[in-house]
Design an enzyme around this catalytic site. Structure first.
Site, PDB file in Angstrom:
ATOM      1  N   ASP A  52       0.880  -1.161   0.000  1.00  0.00           N
ATOM      2  CA  ASP A  52       0.000   0.000   0.000  1.00  0.00           C
ATOM      3  C   ASP A  52       0.921   1.216   0.000  1.00  0.00           C
ATOM      4  O   ASP A  52       1.808   1.322   0.848  1.00  0.00           O
ATOM      5  CB  ASP A  52      -0.860   0.036   1.267  1.00  0.00           C
ATOM      6  CG  ASP A  52      -2.029  -0.929   1.229  1.00  0.00           C
ATOM      7  OD1 ASP A  52      -2.065  -1.802   0.349  1.00  0.00           O
ATOM      8  OD2 ASP A  52      -2.905  -0.818   2.108  1.00  0.00           O
TER       9      ASP A  52
ATOM     10  N   HIS B 295       4.909  -7.394  -0.127  1.00  0.00           N
ATOM     11  CA  HIS B 295       4.555  -8.638  -0.812  1.00  0.00           C
ATOM     12  C   HIS B 295       5.255  -8.705  -2.164  1.00  0.00           C
ATOM     13  O   HIS B 295       5.699  -7.694  -2.705  1.00  0.00           O
ATOM     14  CB  HIS B 295       3.038  -8.713  -0.986  1.00  0.00           C
ATOM     15  CG  HIS B 295       2.291  -8.694   0.309  1.00  0.00           C
ATOM     16  ND1 HIS B 295       1.629  -9.787   0.817  1.00  0.00           N
ATOM     17  CD2 HIS B 295       2.099  -7.703   1.238  1.00  0.00           C
ATOM     18  CE1 HIS B 295       1.070  -9.480   1.970  1.00  0.00           C
ATOM     19  NE2 HIS B 295       1.341  -8.216   2.249  1.00  0.00           N
TER      20      HIS B 295
ATOM     21  N   SER C 268       8.215   4.013   4.779  1.00  0.00           N
ATOM     22  CA  SER C 268       9.447   3.925   4.024  1.00  0.00           C
ATOM     23  C   SER C 268       9.161   3.891   2.535  1.00  0.00           C
ATOM     24  O   SER C 268       8.131   4.392   2.090  1.00  0.00           O
ATOM     25  CB  SER C 268      10.239   2.695   4.457  1.00  0.00           C
ATOM     26  OG  SER C 268      11.567   2.801   4.015  1.00  0.00           O
TER      27      SER C 268
END
Length: 260
Positions: A86, A142, A226
């Site tokens: 995200d 992911h 980050s």
């Protein structure tokens, strides 16, 4: 002048002791009291969280929260490359033959980012993407494709901000920050996933075991906001079309396609 002041402030505050103190507090039971206000300030979608707000024992637990199993859909199209996080897609562009990329008007060396010319050579003429995670985002990373891990390594020791100010005024943040790097071989070439640490907290925890990854499978997590940089080999990737940046995107949504 502004750039100099910004860099001086970061140099004075981004030290090992400050990272250690922040990390200890985030993992302490006392930090739990800040979770409700943090969730409110950053408009966290509590409906998609795996647990209720009061079930997290510390800010660290909350930062690294998992989502409900049906909260994100992974694009099933075989050639689709999906967002690993995200985030906000901040930039996309070509990797120059000189192994350089241009992000927010600044030049970054892919060779420096990856730790050597040999590692960078195969990505010359390819494509890069920069995905920024704010503190409000889901912090787990992911795999953008299915493939085999060919190499993993870690570089850097300290981290500077990777938000818009950091990219604008910081010094080589994407190439010099603490970062963990995963290179993968997929059916049509190679991809590099560069996980870039954030200011104060050099914590990128790997959770995946083994040498293969399925698209959408969890790889690691950030302790705090980050950035992830994706690097594609030349003629192996094409975007879904003209993307209007900055573009908010969810993990599992389509970034583009692998070129067979």
């Amino acid at each position: 002048m502004r750039q100099g002041i910004y860099r001086l402030f970061i140099e004075l505050t981004n030290r090992k002791w400050s990272s250690l103190l922040l990390g200890r507090f985030a993992r302490s039971a006392a930090s739990k009291r800040l979770i409700p206000s943090f969730a409110k300030v950053y408009h966290i979608n509590q409906a998609e969280m795996e647990k209720e707000l009061n079930q997290y024992g510390s800010l660290h637990e909350f930062f690294t929260r998992r989502l409900k199993t049906d909260a994100r859909a992974i694009e099933a199209e075989p050639l689709a490359v999906v967002s690993p996080v995200d985030a906000v897609l901040e930039d996309i562009g070509p990797i120059e033959p000189t192994h350089e990329i241009y992000v927010k008007g600044k030049v970054y060396s892919i060779a420096e980012m990856l730790g050597g010319e040999e590692a960078a050579m195969r990505y010359a003429g390819g494509t890069y993407m920069v995905l920024y995670l704010s503190p409000s985002h889901y912090h787990r990373i992911h795999s953008p494709v299915s493939g085999k891990i060919s190499k993993q390594w870690t570089l850097g020791t300290r981290s500077y901000p990777v938000n818009r100010l950091g990219l604008k005024y910081g010094k080589d943040t994407l190439a010099k920050n603490f970062r963990t790097i995963t290179e993968m071989e997929h059916a049509h070439g190679r991809i590099v996933v560069v996980k870039v640490g954030a200011m104060f907290v050099n914590s990128i925890e790997a959770v995946h075991k083994g040498d293969t990854l399925e698209k959408g499978e969890e790889m690691a997590y950030f302790t705090f906001g980050s950035t992830v940089v994706l690097l594609f080999e030349k003629d192996t990737f094409v975007t879904t079309g003209k993307l209007k940046l900055p573009l908010p995107i969810k993990m599992g949504e389509k970034l583009g396609f692998l070129k067979p």
